[in-house]
Design a protein around this motif. Structure first.
Motif, PDB file in Angstrom:
ATOM      1  N   TRP A  50      12.840  54.983  45.446  1.00 11.39           N
ATOM      2  CA  TRP A  50      13.620  55.116  46.452  1.00 11.39           C
ATOM      3  C   TRP A  50      15.096  55.182  45.679  1.00 11.39           C
ATOM      4  CZ3 TRP A  50      14.725  56.062  51.077  1.00 11.39           C
ATOM      5  CH2 TRP A  50      15.080  55.714  51.419  1.00 11.39           C
ATOM      6  N   GLN A  51      15.425  54.415  44.508  1.00 14.19           N
ATOM      7  CA  GLN A  51      16.359  53.497  43.350  1.00 14.19           C
ATOM      8  C   GLN A  51      16.836  54.663  43.293  1.00 14.19           C
ATOM      9  OE1 GLN A  51      15.133  51.115  40.516  1.00 14.19           O
ATOM     10  NE2 GLN A  51      14.308  52.570  39.676  1.00 14.19           N
ATOM     11  N   THR A  52      16.441  55.693  42.826  1.00 15.70           N
ATOM     12  CA  THR A  52      16.784  56.965  42.363  1.00 15.70           C
ATOM     13  C   THR A  52      17.082  58.094  43.518  1.00 15.70           C
ATOM     14  OG1 THR A  52      15.204  57.014  41.013  1.00 15.70           O
ATOM     15  CG2 THR A  52      16.496  59.943  40.868  1.00 15.70           C
ATOM     16  N   LEU A  53      16.462  58.256  44.969  1.00 12.83           N
ATOM     17  CA  LEU A  53      16.648  58.766  45.707  1.00 12.83           C
ATOM     18  C   LEU A  53      17.958  58.278  46.181  1.00 12.83           C
ATOM     19  CD1 LEU A  53      13.262  59.452  47.359  1.00 12.83           C
ATOM     20  CD2 LEU A  53      14.384  60.602  46.227  1.00 12.83           C
ATOM     21  N   LEU A  54      18.001  57.135  46.757  1.00 12.64           N
ATOM     22  CA  LEU A  54      18.897  56.889  47.275  1.00 12.64           C
ATOM     23  C   LEU A  54      20.433  57.216  47.135  1.00 12.64           C
ATOM     24  CD1 LEU A  54      20.256  55.272  49.648  1.00 12.64           C
ATOM     25  CD2 LEU A  54      20.173  52.773  48.701  1.00 12.64           C
ATOM     26  N   PRO A  55      20.915  56.582  45.399  1.00 11.40           N
ATOM     27  CA  PRO A  55      22.060  57.371  45.137  1.00 11.40           C
ATOM     28  C   PRO A  55      22.227  59.044  45.438  1.00 11.40           C
ATOM     29  CG  PRO A  55      20.684  55.798  43.721  1.00 11.40           C
ATOM     30  CD  PRO A  55      20.139  56.332  44.588  1.00 11.40           C
ATOM     31  N   LEU A  56      21.227  59.419  45.183  1.00 17.50           N
ATOM     32  CA  LEU A  56      21.409  61.021  45.659  1.00 17.50           C
ATOM     33  C   LEU A  56      21.989  61.030  46.388  1.00 17.50           C
ATOM     34  CD1 LEU A  56      18.532  62.983  43.190  1.00 17.50           C
ATOM     35  CD2 LEU A  56      21.041  62.648  42.790  1.00 17.50           C
ATOM     36  N   ALA A  57      21.740  60.841  47.428  1.00 14.03           N
ATOM     37  CA  ALA A  57      22.205  61.231  48.947  1.00 14.03           C
ATOM     38  C   ALA A  57      22.754  60.849  49.413  1.00 14.03           C
ATOM     39  CB  ALA A  57      20.789  60.325  49.805  1.00 14.03           C
ATOM     40  N   GLU A  58      23.006  59.787  48.975  1.00 14.14           N
ATOM     41  CA  GLU A  58      24.613  58.747  48.806  1.00 14.14           C
ATOM     42  C   GLU A  58      25.972  59.944  48.451  1.00 14.14           C
ATOM     43  OE1 GLU A  58      24.046  55.060  47.098  1.00 14.14           O
ATOM     44  OE2 GLU A  58      23.957  53.681  48.443  1.00 14.14           O
ATOM     45  N   LYS A  59      24.925  60.479  46.865  1.00 13.98           N
ATOM     46  CA  LYS A  59      26.271  61.574  47.165  1.00 13.98           C
ATOM     47  C   LYS A  59      26.597  62.643  47.683  1.00 13.98           C
ATOM     48  CE  LYS A  59      28.854  62.759  43.515  1.00 13.98           C
ATOM     49  NZ  LYS A  59      30.616  62.028  43.208  1.00 13.98           N
ATOM     50  N   ALA A  60      25.472  63.204  48.447  1.00 14.45           N
ATOM     51  CA  ALA A  60      25.411  63.672  49.101  1.00 14.45           C
ATOM     52  C   ALA A  60      26.178  63.661  50.400  1.00 14.45           C
ATOM     53  CB  ALA A  60      23.972  65.035  49.470  1.00 14.45           C
ATOM     54  N   GLY A  61      26.335  62.611  50.765  1.00 14.34           N
ATOM     55  CA  GLY A  61      26.863  61.747  52.033  1.00 14.34           C
ATOM     56  C   GLY A  61      28.811  62.715  51.346  1.00 14.34           C
ATOM     57  N   GLU A  62      28.877  62.378  50.122  1.00 13.85           N
ATOM     58  CA  GLU A  62      30.676  62.414  49.813  1.00 13.85           C
ATOM     59  C   GLU A  62      30.802  64.068  50.203  1.00 13.85           C
ATOM     60  OE1 GLU A  62      30.794  61.190  45.966  1.00 13.85           O
ATOM     61  OE2 GLU A  62      30.141  58.766  46.737  1.00 13.85           O
ATOM     62  N   LEU A  63      29.492  64.811  49.581  1.00 13.72           N
ATOM     63  CA  LEU A  63      30.339  66.118  49.309  1.00 13.72           C
ATOM     64  C   LEU A  63      29.748  67.420  50.205  1.00 13.72           C
ATOM     65  CD1 LEU A  63      29.063  65.994  45.320  1.00 13.72           C
ATOM     66  CD2 LEU A  63      31.029  66.020  46.340  1.00 13.72           C
ATOM     67  N   VAL A  64      28.354  66.503  50.960  1.00 12.11           N
ATOM     68  CA  VAL A  64      28.207  68.038  52.168  1.00 12.11           C
ATOM     69  C   VAL A  64      28.129  67.278  53.783  1.00 12.11           C
ATOM     70  CG1 VAL A  64      25.687  68.894  52.938  1.00 12.11           C
ATOM     71  CG2 VAL A  64      25.966  68.228  50.480  1.00 12.11           C
ATOM     72  N   PRO A  65      29.647  68.528  54.254  1.00 15.45           N
ATOM     73  CA  PRO A  65      29.047  67.641  55.495  1.00 15.45           C
ATOM     74  C   PRO A  65      27.905  67.735  56.506  1.00 15.45           C
ATOM     75  CG  PRO A  65      29.869  69.894  54.896  1.00 15.45           C
ATOM     76  CD  PRO A  65      30.012  69.589  53.811  1.00 15.45           C
ATOM     77  N   VAL A  66      28.199  67.298  57.755  1.00 21.59           N
ATOM     78  CA  VAL A  66      27.203  67.163  58.893  1.00 21.59           C
ATOM     79  C   VAL A  66      27.455  67.798  60.105  1.00 21.59           C
ATOM     80  CG1 VAL A  66      25.614  65.646  60.488  1.00 21.59           C
ATOM     81  CG2 VAL A  66      25.808  65.057  57.978  1.00 21.59           C
ATOM     82  N   GLY A  67      26.981  69.081  60.156  1.00 22.86           N
ATOM     83  CA  GLY A  67      27.209  69.748  61.040  1.00 22.86           C
ATOM     84  C   GLY A  67      26.579  71.284  61.333  1.00 22.86           C
ATOM     85  N   ARG A  68      26.902  72.368  62.873  1.00 27.69           N
ATOM     86  CA  ARG A  68      26.349  72.606  63.619  1.00 27.69           C
ATOM     87  C   ARG A  68      26.374  73.830  61.908  1.00 27.69           C
ATOM     88  NH1 ARG A  68      23.115  72.426  66.380  1.00 27.69           N
ATOM     89  NH2 ARG A  68      24.618  72.364  68.296  1.00 27.69           N
ATOM     90  N   GLY A  69      25.045  74.535  61.507  1.00 23.39           N
ATOM     91  CA  GLY A  69      24.523  75.605  60.717  1.00 23.39           C
ATOM     92  C   GLY A  69      23.819  74.618  59.121  1.00 23.39           C
ATOM     93  N   GLY A  70      24.760  73.714  59.283  1.00 25.75           N
ATOM     94  CA  GLY A  70      23.780  72.320  57.900  1.00 25.75           C
ATOM     95  C   GLY A  70      22.898  71.566  58.607  1.00 25.75           C
ATOM     96  N   GLU A  71      23.161  71.086  59.937  1.00 26.32           N
ATOM     97  CA  GLU A  71      22.099  70.760  61.060  1.00 26.32           C
ATOM     98  C   GLU A  71      22.244  69.005  60.971  1.00 26.32           C
ATOM     99  OE1 GLU A  71      21.509  71.749  64.003  1.00 26.32           O
ATOM    100  OE2 GLU A  71      23.021  73.337  63.331  1.00 26.32           O
ATOM    101  N   ARG A  72      21.838  68.703  58.938  1.00 27.58           N
ATOM    102  CA  ARG A  72      21.523  67.589  59.141  1.00 27.58           C
ATOM    103  C   ARG A  72      21.506  67.469  57.289  1.00 27.58           C
ATOM    104  NH1 ARG A  72      20.914  67.422  63.503  1.00 27.58           N
ATOM    105  NH2 ARG A  72      19.692  66.984  65.098  1.00 27.58           N
ATOM    106  N   ARG A  73      22.036  66.481  57.217  1.00 31.47           N
ATOM    107  CA  ARG A  73      21.758  65.820  55.548  1.00 31.47           C
ATOM    108  C   ARG A  73      20.806  65.180  55.357  1.00 31.47           C
ATOM    109  NH1 ARG A  73      25.982  62.666  56.355  1.00 31.47           N
ATOM    110  NH2 ARG A  73      27.259  64.174  55.501  1.00 31.47           N
ATOM    111  N   ALA A  74      19.790  66.566  55.232  1.00 37.03           N
ATOM    112  CA  ALA A  74      17.915  65.178  55.318  1.00 37.03           C
ATOM    113  C   ALA A  74      17.871  66.270  53.092  1.00 37.03           C
ATOM    114  CB  ALA A  74      17.213  66.464  55.484  1.00 37.03           C
ATOM    115  N   ILE A  75      17.045  65.776  52.501  1.00 42.40           N
ATOM    116  CA  ILE A  75      16.737  65.973  51.121  1.00 42.40           C
ATOM    117  C   ILE A  75      15.027  66.333  50.584  1.00 42.40           C
ATOM    118  CG2 ILE A  75      17.442  65.744  48.814  1.00 42.40           C
ATOM    119  CD1 ILE A  75      19.742  64.425  50.101  1.00 42.40           C
ATOM    120  N   ALA A  76      14.970  67.507  51.109  1.00 43.33           N
ATOM    121  CA  ALA A  76      12.955  67.188  51.156  1.00 43.33           C
ATOM    122  C   ALA A  76      12.808  67.058  49.549  1.00 43.33           C
ATOM    123  CB  ALA A  76      12.948  68.481  51.583  1.00 43.33           C
ATOM    124  N   LEU A  77      11.793  66.039  49.737  1.00 47.31           N
ATOM    125  CA  LEU A  77      10.815  65.587  48.292  1.00 47.31           C
ATOM    126  C   LEU A  77       9.725  67.584  47.848  1.00 47.31           C
ATOM    127  CD1 LEU A  77       8.966  62.804  49.204  1.00 47.31           C
ATOM    128  CD2 LEU A  77      11.217  62.880  48.698  1.00 47.31           C
TER     129      LEU A  77
END
Length: 357
Positions: A50-77
């Motif tokens: 989790w301590q590795t996953l969460l910072p990567l998700a936070e970085k994705a929050g800065e760079l990747v929009p949420v909206g139609r097409g991408g739909e979700r800012r979800a990062i799969a295992l």
């Protein structure tokens, strides 16, 4: 040479070329892989921190929009044994989803069954068929297949949680459908309890207006306070000398569909486990795969020949028929989901605990 194999010859080579040309494969050359003595899945035991996953998700929050097409800012295992596919197991998807302050994930629906499990934070409401459902730490929330759903964050802080779906199973069976919904969630209300909870989430009580069995649970959210209380009571009963735990020091519950008493969704089983500090579980193996997440505490997990120290938020996967043992350092709380209902419906389920089937 192996037993029952034909002797090499030019005629045999010509026969095999004929098979290949017609897209045929003889059983006698493949039987070891097709019919092993026990399950031999391609997926591997693996753990994500989790301590590795969460910072990567936070970085994705800065760079990747949420909206139609991408739909979700979800990062799969992605299980290392599945060739780079975004699957935690051959049948189960697990992902960390991240939603920033004020963000809105547009509505859609799909045939895949889904749920959310919140390991920390609050401030997001998921809206399922127009019913707003608060997401809080420890809550288990359902989004059954073919129900419109979206999310919105009303807080000033981001929030991350775990999504679980049967995407690989649906993809493999060629049964997936998807449909866009509104650009924004259909309700921005923020009630403490959803309409589904007000109707269904009263222990042991079923509304007489709804008597037909449902293929999935109608409860939108299984709240942490109820899960915690059930586990606490099981261990208290053990202290008093009464039955209730699954084994010494090990309390566990299964989330169920109140209309049938069965699993919350046809393809997914969900459970919560609590181990007292110092408890070690009996070795267990079963047909089907599972994903676990540590909710609180720390301990050691052994899956087949792999062993990890795990802490808050860490995730690990257990392949079919791989032996798993849990050892609690502190009190250890874990959420688990699996594909067991699929195998039970096929009458292909099998369980072994401590060497006994």
């Amino acid at each position: 040479m192996t037993p029952s194999q034909p002797d090499p010859s030019p005629e045999l080579d010509e026969l095999y070329r004929g098979f290949a040309k017609e897209l045929l494969v003889p059983l006698w050359t493949e039987i070891g892989d097709l019919m092993p003595a026990s399950p031999a899945p391609a997926m591997r035991p693996h753990a994500w921190r989790w301590q590795t996953l969460l910072p990567l998700a936070e970085k994705a929050g800065e760079l990747v929009p949420v909206g139609r097409g991408g739909e979700r800012r979800a990062i799969a295992l992605a299980n290392p044994g599945l060739g780079g596919a975004p699957y935690a197991t051959p049948t189960l998807w697990a992902a960390i989803q991240y939603l920033g302050p004020g963000e809105n994930a547009p509505e859609h629906r799909h045939t895949q069954n889904a749920f959310r499990f919140v390991v920390e934070g609050e401030g997001v409401w998921t809206v399922v068929d127009g019913d707003p459902v608060a997401m809080r730490r420890g809550d288990f929330l359902l989004t059954p297949g073919w129900h419109f759903h979206g999310h919105h964050n009303i807080s000033s802080e981001p929030m991350a949680w775990i999504d679980g779906l049967d995407i690989p199973f649906v993809h493999y069976t060629g049964s997936a459908f998807f449909e866009f919904g509104p650009e924004r969630v259909s309700s921005t209300e923020t009630p403490a309890r959803s309409r589904a909870e007000r109707l269904w989430a009263h222990p042991g009580l079923r509304p007489l207006s709804q008597t037909a069995p449902a293929v999935h649970s109608p409860i939108a959210a299984y709240r942490w306070e109820h899960t915690d209380a059930a586990l606490t009571d099981q261990l208290a009963l053990e202290d008093e000398g009464h039955p209730g735990v699954v084994e010494p020091g090990h309390a566990a519950i299964r989330f169920t569909n109140p209309t049938t008493g069965g699993d919350v969704m046809p393809t997914i089983r969900a459970e919560f486990h609590r181990l007292r500090a110092g408890t070690r579980t009996a070795p267990r193996r079963e047909v089907g795969s599972a994903v676990w997440q540590v909710f609180e505490g720390s301990g050691t997990v052994r899956v087949a020949d792999q062993e990890w120290r795990v802490d808050h938020g860490d995730l690990f996967v257990v392949p079919s028929w791989a032996e798993v043992t849990l050892a609690a350092g502190t009190q250890l709380d874990l959420f688990r989901f699996s594909d067991t209902p699929i195998f039970e419906r096929l009458h292909a389920d099998r369980v072994q605990v401590g060497g006994q089937q």
